[in-house]
Design a protein around this motif. Structure first.
Motif, mmCIF file in Angstrom:
data_model
loop_
_atom_site.group_PDB
_atom_site.id
_atom_site.type_symbol
_atom_site.label_atom_id
_atom_site.label_comp_id
_atom_site.label_asym_id
_atom_site.label_seq_id
_atom_site.Cartn_x
_atom_site.Cartn_y
_atom_site.Cartn_z
ATOM 1 N N ASP A 195 0.848 -1.190 0.000
ATOM 2 C CA ASP A 195 0.000 0.000 0.000
ATOM 3 C C ASP A 195 0.885 1.242 0.000
ATOM 4 O OD1 ASP A 195 -1.866 2.053 0.595
ATOM 5 O OD2 ASP A 195 -1.564 1.704 2.743
ATOM 6 N N THR A 196 0.936 1.950 -1.129
ATOM 7 C CA THR A 196 1.716 3.193 -1.158
ATOM 8 C C THR A 196 0.814 4.406 -0.984
ATOM 9 O OG1 THR A 196 1.550 3.340 -3.563
ATOM 10 C CG2 THR A 196 3.479 2.203 -2.677
ATOM 11 N N GLY A 238 0.973 6.141 2.615
ATOM 12 C CA GLY A 238 2.166 6.967 2.796
ATOM 13 C C GLY A 238 2.026 8.311 2.115
ATOM 14 N N ALA A 275 -0.448 10.379 4.100
ATOM 15 C CA ALA A 275 0.066 10.841 5.399
ATOM 16 C C ALA A 275 1.042 11.997 5.210
ATOM 17 C CB ALA A 275 0.739 9.684 6.137
ATOM 18 N N ARG A 276 1.896 11.906 4.183
ATOM 19 C CA ARG A 276 2.844 12.999 3.937
ATOM 20 C C ARG A 276 2.111 14.286 3.571
ATOM 21 N NH1 ARG A 276 5.435 8.689 1.365
ATOM 22 N NH2 ARG A 276 4.772 9.352 -0.701
ATOM 23 N N THR A 286 -1.660 11.988 11.316
ATOM 24 C CA THR A 286 -2.212 10.673 10.998
ATOM 25 C C THR A 286 -1.942 9.757 12.170
ATOM 26 O OG1 THR A 286 -1.868 10.988 8.644
ATOM 27 C CG2 THR A 286 -2.121 8.728 9.401
ATOM 28 N N THR A 287 -3.000 9.236 12.785
ATOM 29 C CA THR A 287 -2.785 8.389 13.968
ATOM 30 C C THR A 287 -2.516 6.950 13.577
ATOM 31 O OG1 THR A 287 -5.062 7.636 14.297
ATOM 32 C CG2 THR A 287 -4.447 9.790 15.223
ATOM 33 N N ARG A 288 -3.106 6.483 12.469
ATOM 34 C CA ARG A 288 -2.867 5.093 12.086
ATOM 35 C C ARG A 288 -3.289 4.857 10.635
ATOM 36 N NH1 ARG A 288 -6.753 3.302 16.713
ATOM 37 N NH2 ARG A 288 -6.596 5.528 17.074
ATOM 38 N N CYS A 289 -2.652 3.895 10.029
ATOM 39 C CA CYS A 289 -3.032 3.421 8.694
ATOM 40 C C CYS A 289 -3.420 1.963 8.852
ATOM 41 C CB CYS A 289 -1.867 3.503 7.710
ATOM 42 S SG CYS A 289 -0.952 5.032 7.766
ATOM 43 N N ILE A 290 -4.583 1.619 8.375
ATOM 44 C CA ILE A 290 -5.076 0.253 8.530
ATOM 45 C C ILE A 290 -5.304 -0.353 7.153
ATOM 46 C CG2 ILE A 290 -6.901 -1.180 9.510
ATOM 47 C CD1 ILE A 290 -7.418 0.920 11.551
ATOM 48 N N VAL A 291 -4.747 -1.522 6.943
ATOM 49 C CA VAL A 291 -4.989 -2.249 5.706
ATOM 50 C C VAL A 291 -5.957 -3.380 5.995
ATOM 51 C CG1 VAL A 291 -3.941 -3.618 3.873
ATOM 52 C CG2 VAL A 291 -2.681 -1.687 4.829
ATOM 53 N N ARG A 316 8.876 11.250 23.209
ATOM 54 C CA ARG A 316 7.550 11.390 22.595
ATOM 55 C C ARG A 316 6.877 12.723 22.930
ATOM 56 N NH1 ARG A 316 4.689 8.803 19.075
ATOM 57 N NH2 ARG A 316 2.633 9.741 19.007
ATOM 58 N N LEU A 323 9.453 17.837 18.265
ATOM 59 C CA LEU A 323 9.767 16.420 18.399
ATOM 60 C C LEU A 323 10.570 15.979 17.180
ATOM 61 C CD1 LEU A 323 9.259 13.603 19.733
ATOM 62 C CD2 LEU A 323 7.205 13.458 18.321
ATOM 63 N N ARG A 329 8.810 17.875 14.181
ATOM 64 C CA ARG A 329 7.393 18.213 14.249
ATOM 65 C C ARG A 329 7.138 19.150 15.422
ATOM 66 N NH1 ARG A 329 3.818 12.990 13.715
ATOM 67 N NH2 ARG A 329 5.320 12.095 15.165
ATOM 68 N N VAL A 371 3.899 5.626 9.848
ATOM 69 C CA VAL A 371 2.560 6.207 9.851
ATOM 70 C C VAL A 371 2.591 7.590 9.201
ATOM 71 C CG1 VAL A 371 2.518 7.382 12.088
ATOM 72 C CG2 VAL A 371 0.448 6.316 11.225
ATOM 73 N N GLY A 372 3.733 8.249 9.250
ATOM 74 C CA GLY A 372 3.857 9.557 8.621
ATOM 75 C C GLY A 372 4.135 9.489 7.129
ATOM 76 N N GLY A 373 4.372 8.294 6.627
ATOM 77 C CA GLY A 373 4.542 8.143 5.193
ATOM 78 C C GLY A 373 5.956 8.359 4.694
ATOM 79 N N CYS A 376 -3.621 -5.279 8.679
ATOM 80 C CA CYS A 376 -2.295 -4.766 9.018
ATOM 81 C C CYS A 376 -2.501 -3.341 9.491
ATOM 82 C CB CYS A 376 -1.369 -4.745 7.806
ATOM 83 S SG CYS A 376 -1.393 -6.241 6.824
ATOM 84 N N VAL A 402 -0.690 0.166 10.883
ATOM 85 C CA VAL A 402 0.532 0.941 11.090
ATOM 86 C C VAL A 402 0.242 2.004 12.125
ATOM 87 C CG1 VAL A 402 2.235 2.447 10.021
ATOM 88 C CG2 VAL A 402 1.292 0.529 8.722
#
Lengths: 420, 420
Positions: A23-24, A27, A30-31, A40-45, A207, A212, A227, B17-19, B43, B45
């Protein structure tokens, strides 16, 4: 107190969750979201599973300002995003007559019959806004679940990316909560171990630090993110910028860019700006270095030809490397790296030539030359430099990738010297 | 009724997660798990966020037979996997004296001081089993949350992948629930539009079909999966195999492999098996075709050299392309593709030569030659074939990728003809 707007990303597709493809989209999203001040807190596939997607949407919506779904908008039965979004919103699916007419017209233009299955692509959750997709047959849609904006975009990146700019970014700007400020800056470093960088940054990597600092190593490049949070976006921007400036000063010997992660693009820019002709002579990387350089749009102004001389005989016949030199020092040696660079520069009539000769493995190692040993050469206006690298225990693909990164850096340092 | 054991995958890292980087671990894990008869449901992230990781573990464990976490085992403060797993399990962290001693010994061997921060890597949730990591300083660990096996592995793929084989796969085999059967087969096709394939498969692509057929297109290659469920693994294997056989017969003109997704590896195998020397002449792909071929381990037995002739002058000087031919037909033409292939075969003394000349864009288009127009050439034992492709509206990178795929296929068809 300030809070950045929060997004969650969902990518759907059995081929993604099964690992057939990467999965691109997440990304890229999110960028771009980070540039817009979103976190972005999470990416779910997920697989093409209507029940699971419905449940996931219901779970994410209350805790996020936006959820972006990619994929599952195709015409086939395993495309379930429309159905899941409607169920999560508690609405029916409705056929959009205008979209249907457009789809039928598109197929007519292509002189192809309209498959009944494609009618599915004109279905949308009732009340959803249709997002136009000029690159394909699958429109997206936007709706709200409570206070959460849900946008569904098609999976193919060449369809998704234009819609990200044209449809998603403006909607995110309208949807962001007031008075939140998040900003991000990047630095890209080469030739520094991740641990050394982290040790020197110390508490800025905790964190809860603000700004950060985050760092990740890939193919011997460090991507550093800074960030910052503040009461407004401009204040966050200023804070992130100040801290990134400070890091750039502290690590000046290693920072090759602050905007472009790809070292080949950075080198390509310099070559094009100064009209410096370049060529390569590659052994173990087999064309990868030239392929990276020619990824740069417009490079033909300075790149005319390149050489893949895998066998010793090819090194001699194509680039004039003395067979005696090969016999005495072996193909993986400073002497041969230098001869390759000089030979390529001469043959191509180029001011800059970069050479790579190494042992990528799995075979080819000798008692004194392990797998991962690489010699790099650079000829620039006739001046030759060679460097040795030992990319041990990395495997064939990574040895090649690391060698290309090191060669690009060797080339860049000829044009933009970095004091060590 | 049969159920495949279910796994969820978590990849951690702000950079993921930030890409900034793509998570490739989850894909590798999902593919391997599928081979072991496990189904990956999702999955996820996540950033380096201890609270979120803890909550996610607590949520996933009851619904899965296993959860695999990658990343977050480094020595820095943003590495939180150990802490989150301990909290989710309701146990304390404990220092493992043996691991600590090994870490200190490793640093001593490398003649480097032991940084106090690395002590963190000897902490494990109390009661967890330590998983050895021979490639790095971060051991993994395994524990159970209720009936769910939780395994944590390091993020760098070269550390994770060996541990996947050595530590994870045996534990999954011991942990799988009884009498569940899931099996998967793959087919890889080239030169067929996804829609045509899907239309012909029909009901076998419905989510509830058994066997279930899935398909994804990437760089003009179709990856087809056949997944079967049955009362036992052997029965599922037989069912998946039968259906894959049937698809292979039906689409025989397009199927180039049933085990290897990478067309370059398939071509490389054939070349090596028959000792056929190969070379390339590349214009718009700039070395990418040669780089793909040289990714094949051991290819040096049949690959001696290759040519990147980007400029017209280079085509003439390196490969003897007649300037009159270039003037009359242009560099992107059947005639020049043929001349490049013949010239490269002659110059390299190779039985097979593949050539690519095209307009990758963004610039370079003319009235009758759009961006995306590519001519391919093949010379095999002196016989020349050329083919035209029109990769329209794809962008520079994809035009290059598609052209390489098409050239590899053109080469493969010389060795393994597929009736059309």
């Amino acid at each position: 107190v300030t809070r950045a707007p929060r997004a969650a990303l969902i990518a759907t597709g059995d081929e993604l969750v099964g690992g057939a493809f990467v999965d691109t989209n997440s990304g890229a999203l999110a960028r771009r979201l980070a540039q817009c001040g979103w976190e972005t807190t999470r990416c779910i596939v997920l697989g093409d599973d209507e029940d699971l997607l419905t449940a996931t949407l219901r779970e994410l919506a209350p805790a996020h300002d936006a959820v972006v779904i990619t994929g599952g908008l195709g015409p086939t039965l395993d495309d379930v995003t429309r159905h899941a979004a409607a169920r999560a919103a508690g609405v029916e699916l409705a056929l959009d007559a205008r979209v249907l007419a457009e789809l039928q017209a598109l197929f007519a233009t292509r002189q192809r019959p309209f498959p009944p299955s494609n009618e599915r692509q004109a279905l949308f959750p009732a009340g959803a806004e249709v997002l136009a997709n000029p690159q394909g047959t699958a429109p997206g849609f936007a709706l709200t679940l409570g206070a959460c904006l849900v946008c569904a975009l098609p999976g193919p990146p060449r369809e998704m990316l234009p819609m990200l700019e044209r449809e998603l970014v403006p909607r995110l700007a309208r949807h962001r909560p007031p008075s939140s400020g998040l900003a991000q800056r990047a630095l890209y470093l080469v030739g520094l171990p991740e641990g050394v960088f982290a040790e020197q940054c110390g508490a800025a990597m905790r964190r809860d630090a603000n700004p950060l600092v985050g760092v990740t190593a890939k193919n011997s490049v460090l991507s550093v993110s800074v960030r910052a949070r503040a009461a407004s976006v401009p204040e966050a921007e200023a804070l992130a910028e100040r801290h990134a400036d400070e890091l750039a000063r502290r690590f000046h010997a290693h920072v090759y860019s602050r905007d472009e992660p790809d070292l080949a693009q950075v080198l390509g820019r310099e070559l094009l700006a100064r009209r410096i002709a370049v060529t390569c002579a590659e052994s173990c990387t087999g064309g990868l270095l030239a392929a990276r350089l020619t990824q740069v749009a417009g490079i033909s102004a300075v790149f005319e030809r390149s050489f893949v001389t895998y066998a010793d005989r090819a090194k001699t016949e194509e680039l004039g490397v003395d067979p005696a030199l090969l016999a005495r020092h072996g193909a993986v040696s400073a002497e041969v790296a230098a001869a390759l660079a000089l030979g390529a520069a001469r043959r191509a009539g180029a001011r800059l030539a970069l050479s790579i000769t190494g042992i990528a493995g799995p075979a080819g190692a000798t008692a004194d030359k392990p797998v991962g040993l690489v010699w790099l050469g650079r000829a620039f206006d006739g001046a030759v430099v060679t460097e040795q690298r030992r990319f041990l225990a990395l495997g064939r693909d990574l040895v090649r990738e690391f060698a290309v990164t090191a060669a690009l850096d060797l080339g860049l340092r000829a044009l933009v010297p970095r004091p060590h």
